[in-house]
Design a protein around this motif. Structure first.
Motif, PDB file in Angstrom:
ATOM      1  N   MET A  65       4.739   9.689 -10.031  1.00 51.44           N
ATOM      2  CA  MET A  65       3.557  10.509 -11.539  1.00 51.44           C
ATOM      3  C   MET A  65       3.085  10.932 -10.771  1.00 51.44           C
ATOM      4  N   SER A  66       2.287  11.714 -10.735  1.00 54.79           N
ATOM      5  CA  SER A  66       1.352  12.868 -10.012  1.00 54.79           C
ATOM      6  C   SER A  66       1.900  14.331  -9.714  1.00 54.79           C
ATOM      7  N   THR A  67       3.808  14.533  -9.101  1.00 53.25           N
ATOM      8  CA  THR A  67       4.404  15.119  -8.693  1.00 53.25           C
ATOM      9  C   THR A  67       5.817  15.757  -9.192  1.00 53.25           C
ATOM     10  N   GLY A  68       5.923  14.248  -9.352  1.00 49.50           N
ATOM     11  CA  GLY A  68       7.194  14.095 -10.592  1.00 49.50           C
ATOM     12  C   GLY A  68       8.447  14.591  -9.343  1.00 49.50           C
ATOM     13  N   GLU A  69       8.041  13.383  -8.169  1.00 48.08           N
ATOM     14  CA  GLU A  69       8.854  13.712  -7.618  1.00 48.08           C
ATOM     15  C   GLU A  69       8.202  12.651  -6.317  1.00 48.08           C
TER      16      GLU A  69
ATOM     17  N   VAL B 125      -3.983  -4.064  -7.172  1.00 46.38           N
ATOM     18  CA  VAL B 125      -2.143  -3.452  -7.325  1.00 46.38           C
ATOM     19  C   VAL B 125      -2.403  -2.997  -9.112  1.00 46.38           C
ATOM     20  N   PHE B 126      -2.158  -3.859  -9.503  1.00 47.98           N
ATOM     21  CA  PHE B 126      -1.730  -3.588 -11.221  1.00 47.98           C
ATOM     22  C   PHE B 126      -2.730  -2.665 -11.598  1.00 47.98           C
ATOM     23  N   ALA B 127      -4.619  -2.158 -11.087  1.00 47.69           N
ATOM     24  CA  ALA B 127      -5.119  -1.918 -11.638  1.00 47.69           C
ATOM     25  C   ALA B 127      -4.715   0.055 -11.208  1.00 47.69           C
ATOM     26  N   GLU B 128      -4.764  -0.246  -9.719  1.00 49.92           N
ATOM     27  CA  GLU B 128      -3.791   0.994  -9.408  1.00 49.92           C
ATOM     28  C   GLU B 128      -2.985   2.028  -9.737  1.00 49.92           C
ATOM     29  N   LEU B 129      -2.152   0.830 -10.087  1.00 55.14           N
ATOM     30  CA  LEU B 129      -1.256   1.650 -11.226  1.00 55.14           C
ATOM     31  C   LEU B 129      -0.938   2.212 -12.677  1.00 55.14           C
ATOM     32  N   TRP B 130      -1.362   1.356 -12.898  1.00 56.60           N
ATOM     33  CA  TRP B 130      -2.137   1.464 -14.544  1.00 56.60           C
ATOM     34  C   TRP B 130      -3.551   2.853 -14.256  1.00 56.60           C
ATOM     35  N   GLY B 131      -4.078   2.977 -13.459  1.00 48.01           N
ATOM     36  CA  GLY B 131      -4.664   3.450 -13.698  1.00 48.01           C
ATOM     37  C   GLY B 131      -4.231   4.685 -13.667  1.00 48.01           C
ATOM     38  N   SER B 132      -3.196   4.782 -12.992  1.00 50.55           N
ATOM     39  CA  SER B 132      -2.285   6.387 -11.959  1.00 50.55           C
ATOM     40  C   SER B 132      -1.496   6.386 -13.363  1.00 50.55           C
ATOM     41  N   ALA B 133      -0.816   5.722 -14.092  1.00 50.15           N
ATOM     42  CA  ALA B 133      -0.504   6.236 -15.303  1.00 50.15           C
ATOM     43  C   ALA B 133      -0.888   6.883 -16.374  1.00 50.15           C
ATOM     44  N   MET B 134      -2.091   5.829 -16.658  1.00 53.55           N
ATOM     45  CA  MET B 134      -2.639   6.973 -17.436  1.00 53.55           C
ATOM     46  C   MET B 134      -3.351   8.469 -16.799  1.00 53.55           C
ATOM     47  N   THR B 135      -3.788   8.172 -15.853  1.00 54.23           N
ATOM     48  CA  THR B 135      -4.137   9.868 -15.432  1.00 54.23           C
ATOM     49  C   THR B 135      -2.836  10.674 -15.564  1.00 54.23           C
TER      50      THR B 135
ATOM     51  N   GLY C 120       0.430  -1.371  -0.160  1.00 52.09           N
ATOM     52  CA  GLY C 120       0.084  -0.003   0.001  1.00 52.09           C
ATOM     53  C   GLY C 120       0.365   1.273  -0.192  1.00 52.09           C
ATOM     54  N   ILE C 121       1.674   1.165   1.180  1.00 52.30           N
ATOM     55  CA  ILE C 121       2.587   2.769   1.109  1.00 52.30           C
ATOM     56  C   ILE C 121       3.124   1.999  -0.886  1.00 52.30           C
ATOM     57  N   PHE C 122       3.738   1.441  -1.122  1.00 55.28           N
ATOM     58  CA  PHE C 122       4.595   1.602  -2.589  1.00 55.28           C
ATOM     59  C   PHE C 122       3.655   2.267  -3.197  1.00 55.28           C
ATOM     60  N   ILE C 123       2.362   1.888  -3.522  1.00 58.05           N
ATOM     61  CA  ILE C 123       1.309   2.167  -3.960  1.00 58.05           C
ATOM     62  C   ILE C 123       1.040   4.247  -4.020  1.00 58.05           C
ATOM     63  N   ASN C 124       1.241   4.212  -2.649  1.00 58.75           N
ATOM     64  CA  ASN C 124       0.714   5.720  -2.802  1.00 58.75           C
ATOM     65  C   ASN C 124       2.637   6.669  -3.180  1.00 58.75           C
ATOM     66  N   LEU C 125       3.434   6.208  -2.702  1.00 57.40           N
ATOM     67  CA  LEU C 125       4.701   6.211  -3.427  1.00 57.40           C
ATOM     68  C   LEU C 125       4.854   6.845  -4.536  1.00 57.40           C
ATOM     69  N   SER C 126       3.994   5.115  -5.894  1.00 56.67           N
ATOM     70  CA  SER C 126       3.983   5.314  -7.046  1.00 56.67           C
ATOM     71  C   SER C 126       3.416   6.749  -7.577  1.00 56.67           C
ATOM     72  N   LYS C 127       2.238   6.418  -6.666  1.00 59.23           N
ATOM     73  CA  LYS C 127       1.143   8.190  -7.105  1.00 59.23           C
ATOM     74  C   LYS C 127       1.462   9.158  -6.993  1.00 59.23           C
ATOM     75  N   GLN C 128       2.419   9.467  -5.647  1.00 60.14           N
ATOM     76  CA  GLN C 128       2.967  10.863  -5.425  1.00 60.14           C
ATOM     77  C   GLN C 128       4.022  10.617  -6.231  1.00 60.14           C
TER      78      GLN C 128
END
Length: 383
Positions: free
Chosen positions: A115-119, A313-323, A105-113
């Motif tokens: 992808m969304s902010t660049g850092e 997990v895959f859906a969360e990461l790929w969905g964030s990548a598309m966004t 779950g932390i990894f998902i949050n890190l990945s989203k952060q």
């Protein structure tokens, strides 16, 4: 990939052959979770495809507690190998799985952060989340279920719900169940710091304190797993689930008058309501699959049911990548791939509202196609 994370289909089916309806229920729940989490546009959603703004309960609000309930049912069968005894190897397994799910779950949050902010900004990293709550409920619930008798579990779970109600009422001031005054957000902020909670929301719907009543879903699911294993007569089992589920829903609706059904606060009335709904839904599936042996339709659903965490997990990461990550040109500007697909294909085809629903359905089928390949190749990924 670590071979310990994989099960063959024969091994998996041997472990779960008595609870096929459970995998179907879990598959439907995961598919629904993906659909509601990834609409074509957050601005265009049908009411039942959205969470309640505050009090109340939509079909979407039932998805997460359904999954926690399923975790509890599955736990009973998983612990059968150790005779429902808290052995040192089982302690190690529970602790390891709890930590892995939480860290995922932390990894998902890190990945989203990222992808969304660049850092990566650890000072602003959200610590809470869906998998984090699942980990907490699984870990604490597992130890409780193995250390306490069924009667003690019922008493403790009842005490948790009544105690949670008292805490929210006693420490919430003149308007204890409002977003502005609830003690839930104050406790989460004190424990984690406001910067580590979900930004833009007065109350984090997956916070730490609200995880306490959520543990009851796991406990009650575990108790149902025990009953399922002891009841060879599936018709009798269906009847029992209806006898428990319908009154639970009705009692929760009465409780709602004094302690509102609220997913964000994860109120005790919400726990009772959603558990009753889960019992009714699972009873229908047992009736269809086990009693009437109507199984010709279940294989596609099983693809989600046997790889639920991987699917999420895959859906969360790929969905964030598309966004956030994948950009394409549109009218001289760069827009997200998700916006491009929705605005240029689905909205013109079906309108904004139906186009958003169609997008979520097709993106779910996209994930299903990957899971179907894993299912056909007899690959089951676990933590």
């Amino acid at each position: 990939m670590n071979k310990s994370l994989l099960l063959t289909r024969q091994e998996y089916m041997k472990k779960s052959e008595r609870v096929i309806a459970l995998d179907v229920f879990r598959g439907i729940t995961i598919a629904a979770m993906i659909m509601v989490n990834q609409p074509g546009s957050w601005d265009f959603r049908y009411g039942q495809m959205s969470h309640s703004a505050w009090h109340g309960c939509t079909l979407t609000d039932l998805i997460f507690p359904f999954f926690l309930f399923i975790v509890g049912v599955a736990m009973w069968f998983a612990f059968q190998k150790q005779g429902q005894k808290l052995t040192p190897p089982l302690v190690k397994k529970i602790v390891r799985r709890t930590i892995l799910i939480f860290l995922t779950g932390i990894f998902i949050n890190l990945s989203k952060q990222l992808m969304s902010t660049g850092e990566i900004n650890l000072a602003m990293l959200r610590i809470t989340g869906v998998l984090q709550r699942i980990a907490i409920c699984y870990g604490i619930g597992a130890f409780m279920c193995l250390l306490l008798s069924p009667k003690q579990l019922l008493l403790v779970s009842g005490g948790i719900l009544i105690g949670y109600w008292w805490v929210l009422w006693h420490f919430g001031g003149t308007d204890p169940y409002s977003a502005e005054h609830t003690i839930v957000s104050q406790i989460d902020a004190a424990l984690l710091g406001q910067n580590h909670l979900r930004s833009g929301h007065l109350v984090d719907a997956s916070g730490l304190f609200g995880s306490i009543p959520a543990i009851v879903h796991v406990i009650w699911g575990y108790l149902l797993g025990r009953i399922v294993s002891l009841n060879a007569d599936r018709k009798e089992l269906v009847l029992k689930m209806f006898i428990w589920g319908v009154p639970a829903v009705l009692l929760a609706k009465i409780w709602d008058y004094v302690f509102p059904i609220n997913k964000i606060l994860w109120t005790s009335s919400y726990v009772l309501f959603s558990t009753g709904a889960a019992l009714i839904a699972l009873a229908f599936l047992v009736w269809i699959i086990d009693v009437n042996n109507k199984r010709g339709w279940i294989s596609p659903v099983m693809a989600f049911g046997v790889n639920p965490l991987f699917a999420y997990v895959f859906a969360e990461l790929w969905g964030s990548a598309m966004t956030y990550l994948i950009k394409v040109p549109l009218d001289g500007n760069l827009v997200s791939l998700k916006y491009y697909i929705f605005s240029q294909l689905f909205a013109p085809l079906a309108g904004n509202l139906n186009g958003s629903l169609l997008y979520s359905a097709l993106i779910m089928l996209f994930y299903w196609s990957i899971l179907w390949v894993l299912y056909q190749r007899k690959i089951y990924i676990k933590l």
